[in-house]
Scaffold this active site. Structure first.
Site, PDB file in Angstrom:
ATOM      1  N   ARG A  77       0.644  -1.016  -0.069  1.00 35.54           N
ATOM      2  CA  ARG A  77       0.006   0.054   0.007  1.00 35.54           C
ATOM      3  C   ARG A  77       0.902   1.301  -0.136  1.00 35.54           C
ATOM      4  NH1 ARG A  77      -4.832  -2.173   2.406  1.00 35.54           N
ATOM      5  NH2 ARG A  77      -6.507  -0.767   2.625  1.00 35.54           N
TER       6      ARG A  77
ATOM      7  N   ARG B 209     -21.643  -1.358   2.763  1.00 35.82           N
ATOM      8  CA  ARG B 209     -20.957  -2.610   2.823  1.00 35.82           C
ATOM      9  C   ARG B 209     -21.179  -3.335   4.426  1.00 35.82           C
ATOM     10  NH1 ARG B 209     -14.725  -3.283   1.561  1.00 35.82           N
ATOM     11  NH2 ARG B 209     -14.356  -2.051   3.272  1.00 35.82           N
TER      12      ARG B 209
ATOM     13  N   ARG C  14     -18.101  -2.502   9.072  1.00 37.12           N
ATOM     14  CA  ARG C  14     -16.722  -2.253   9.823  1.00 37.12           C
ATOM     15  C   ARG C  14     -16.449  -1.028  10.345  1.00 37.12           C
ATOM     16  NH1 ARG C  14     -12.597  -4.251   4.928  1.00 37.12           N
ATOM     17  NH2 ARG C  14     -11.938  -2.230   5.637  1.00 37.12           N
TER      18      ARG C  14
ATOM     19  N   ARG D  49      -9.508   7.194   4.683  1.00 38.24           N
ATOM     20  CA  ARG D  49      -9.058   6.259   3.788  1.00 38.24           C
ATOM     21  C   ARG D  49      -8.749   6.534   2.493  1.00 38.24           C
ATOM     22  NH1 ARG D  49     -13.086   1.716   4.862  1.00 38.24           N
ATOM     23  NH2 ARG D  49     -11.557   0.289   4.045  1.00 38.24           N
TER      24      ARG D  49
HETATM   25  P1  AMP Z   1      -8.477  -3.099   4.032  1.00 35.62           P
HETATM   26  O1  AMP Z   1      -9.436  -4.427   4.493  1.00 35.62           O
HETATM   27  O2  AMP Z   1      -7.522  -3.578   3.083  1.00 35.62           O
HETATM   28  O3  AMP Z   1      -9.263  -1.843   3.581  1.00 35.62           O
HETATM   29  O4  AMP Z   1      -7.684  -2.612   5.401  1.00 35.62           O
HETATM   30  C1  AMP Z   1      -8.262  -2.113   6.438  1.00 35.62           C
HETATM   31  C2  AMP Z   1      -7.189  -1.429   7.368  1.00 35.62           C
HETATM   32  O5  AMP Z   1      -6.062  -2.170   7.656  1.00 35.62           O
HETATM   33  C3  AMP Z   1      -6.287  -0.020   6.634  1.00 35.62           C
HETATM   34  O6  AMP Z   1      -7.157   1.149   6.541  1.00 35.62           O
HETATM   35  C4  AMP Z   1      -5.215   0.099   7.234  1.00 35.62           C
HETATM   36  O7  AMP Z   1      -5.388   0.388   8.647  1.00 35.62           O
HETATM   37  C5  AMP Z   1      -4.653  -1.289   7.637  1.00 35.62           C
HETATM   38  N1  AMP Z   1      -3.978  -2.091   6.547  1.00 35.62           N
HETATM   39  C6  AMP Z   1      -4.387  -3.060   5.818  1.00 35.62           C
HETATM   40  N2  AMP Z   1      -3.368  -3.300   4.850  1.00 35.62           N
HETATM   41  C7  AMP Z   1      -2.425  -2.432   5.167  1.00 35.62           C
HETATM   42  C8  AMP Z   1      -1.085  -2.085   4.703  1.00 35.62           C
HETATM   43  N3  AMP Z   1      -0.634  -3.024   3.600  1.00 35.62           N
HETATM   44  N4  AMP Z   1      -0.398  -1.132   5.287  1.00 35.62           N
HETATM   45  C9  AMP Z   1      -0.982  -0.437   6.198  1.00 35.62           C
HETATM   46  N5  AMP Z   1      -2.005  -0.530   7.037  1.00 35.62           N
HETATM   47  C10 AMP Z   1      -2.779  -1.569   6.264  1.00 35.62           C
END
Ligand code: AMP
Length: 219
Positions: free
Chosen positions: A88, A128, A161, A172
């Site tokens: 990311r 969602r 969530r 985000r």
């Molecule tokens: P997601 O389910 O991929 O939308 O991730 C939810 C949250 O998890 C994000 O908003 C971040 O706070 C954290 N997160 C997930 N993947 C990463 C990553 N590769 N690097 C940093 N934070 C992450």
């Protein structure tokens, strides 16, 4: 097959990754899912990550890189995997390249960018819901469960969530624009990037994804 799915939150990459991983019988490695599970279980990793996640911020690179390294070098990932939500940041992408060099892995086959306009993303995220037990994802309009609030698969309760609340969604999306979007160019330069139009129904996007995966396999 070693794939990275790239896209804004709500682009649908998790749903598509779940499906393709099941069809290809390879693990779906979602860093967000691993972190959420750790928060739920109250592990040291979860305690470290929770504050960042609730604020819509990224968890520090070194924390996430460590967990991905452990996962990708485990036997279950030997036949391939779909990385969803990692890398990311450019620092994470560089760390991934380092992991490949250190482990003698041939590296990624493709990085697939799921493209959706921003107004559509906000609509998707606010509707969602996911199962608190088995994590299956629904959408109250586009992909509702048979009974409101109840998971079709396991009967678990559907919840929103914490980071899908409107204030956090905007944070985000900002983080995505600033820190993750540069990865499109990073992987384009390396000839790994493929783009998928991720508007439309889940089935339509999946059909486009399969066409792309098959076309590149034949090449
Ligand atoms: P997601 O389910 O991929 O939308 O991730 C939810 C949250 O998890 C994000 O908003 C971040 O706070 C954290 N997160 C997930 N993947 C990463 C990553 N590769 N690097 C940093 N934070 C992450």
């Amino acid at each position: 097959m070693r794939l990275v799915f790239l896209g804004a939150p709500g682009a649908g990459k998790g749903t598509q990754a779940q499906r393709l991983a099941a069809q290809e019988q390879i693990p779906h490695v979602s860093t967000g899912e691993i972190l959420r599970e750790s928060v739920k279980r109250g592990t040291p990793l979860g305690l470290q990550a929770k504050g960042y996640m609730d604020a819509g911020k990224l968890v520090p690179d070194e924390v996430v890189i460590g967990l991905v390294r452990e996962k990708l070098t485990s036997p279950e990932c030997a036949r391939g995997y779909i990385l969803d939500g990692f890398p990311r940041t450019v620092a994470q992408a560089e760390a991934l390249d380092r992991i490949f060099r250190e482990t003698g892995s041939p590296g990624l086959d493709h990085v697939i960018s799921f493209d959706v306009p921003q107004d559509e993303i906000v609509r998707r995220l606010s509707g969602r819901r996911s199962c608190s037990r088995c994590q299956t994802v629904y959408h109250i309009e586009h992909d509702p469960p048979k009974e409101e609030g109840v998971c079709d698969k396991c009967g678990g309760t559907l919840v929103q969530r914490a980071d899908d609340k409107p204030e956090t969604v905007l944070a985000r999306l900002r983080v995505f624009d600033q820190q993750t979007r540069p990865l499109v160019e990073y992987y384009q330069k390396r000839g790994l990037l493929q783009r998928v139009d991720a508007t439309g129904s889940i089935d339509q996007v999946y059909a486009r994804l399969l066409a792309l995966v098959h076309a590149t396999r034949m090449a």
